[in-house]
Design an enzyme around this catalytic site. Structure first.
Site, PDB file in Angstrom:
ATOM      1  N   ASP A 125       0.851  -1.189   0.000  1.00 56.11           N
ATOM      2  CA  ASP A 125       0.000   0.000   0.000  1.00 56.11           C
ATOM      3  C   ASP A 125       0.882   1.232   0.000  1.00 56.11           C
ATOM      4  OD1 ASP A 125      -2.510  -1.362   0.168  1.00 56.11           O
ATOM      5  OD2 ASP A 125      -2.162  -1.701   2.293  1.00 56.11           O
ATOM      6  N   ASP A 151      -7.251  -1.484  -4.432  1.00 58.74           N
ATOM      7  CA  ASP A 151      -8.308  -1.133  -3.490  1.00 58.74           C
ATOM      8  C   ASP A 151      -9.263  -0.115  -4.104  1.00 58.74           C
ATOM      9  OD1 ASP A 151      -6.996  -2.740  -1.585  1.00 58.74           O
ATOM     10  OD2 ASP A 151      -5.882  -1.032  -0.775  1.00 58.74           O
TER      11      ASP A 151
END
Length: 171
Positions: A125, A151
């Protein structure tokens, strides 16, 4: 002459969801590779657009908001099954364009994060949005999670699916 009401629904070619998913997965994996090669884990955020976007390298062995931590491989297998299942469904039963597009986005997000879980044992991330953290902190929910493009695909695809299905129900 056919009226617009009796016209058959417009559909993308069968290959479209696979091509869309492939392009989105490539973009996701490219940004993750850039983050791993150019950002430092646990370093302070690198501002890109004040209050809107910062780069922060983190890793997640679970799902959203670190749920199911240390479950990277089972989650990766599940994500891969979901992503490939959606693409298989769209191949076998072509849908209207909007549904094909949003399901293709969700499939790409699932497969993008599955690749990380299978290859690295964790999801990379790097996108931090300080404005979202200000809002979530004001609601006493803590910092908004750092996330990645996969995401974004899943969330935007799911929200689009919900909104567009509500619109379809009204007709």
């Amino acid at each position: 002459m056919r009226s617009a009401a009796s016209a058959p629904p417009r559909r993308w070619p069968r290959w479209f969801p696979i091509a869309l998913a492939a392009l989105l997965i490539i973009a996701d994996q490219a940004l993750k590779a850039w983050a791993v090669n150019n950002l430092v884990y646990q370093a302070p955020p690198v501002p890109a657009i004040p209050l809107l976007l910062e780069w922060v390298l983190t890793f997640n062995t679970g799902a959203a908001w670190s749920m199911f931590s240390n479950s990277a491989l089972p989650l990766a297998a599940l994500r891969l099954l979901v992503g490939l299942g959606l693409l298989g469904y769209l191949w076998a039963r072509p849908q209207v364009r909007w549904l094909t597009t949003v399901l293709g986005m969700i499939a790409a997000g699932a497969i993008g994060n599955a690749i990380d879980g299978l290859v690295r044992g964790q999801v990379t991330d790097m996108i931090d949005m300080p404005l979202l953290s200000l809002i979530s902190n004001a609601l006493h929910a803590g910092d908004f999670p750092i996330f990645n493009l996969a995401d974004v695909y899943v969330v935007l695809g799911t929200l689009s699916l919900l909104l567009l299905s509500l619109r379809e129900d009204r007709r």
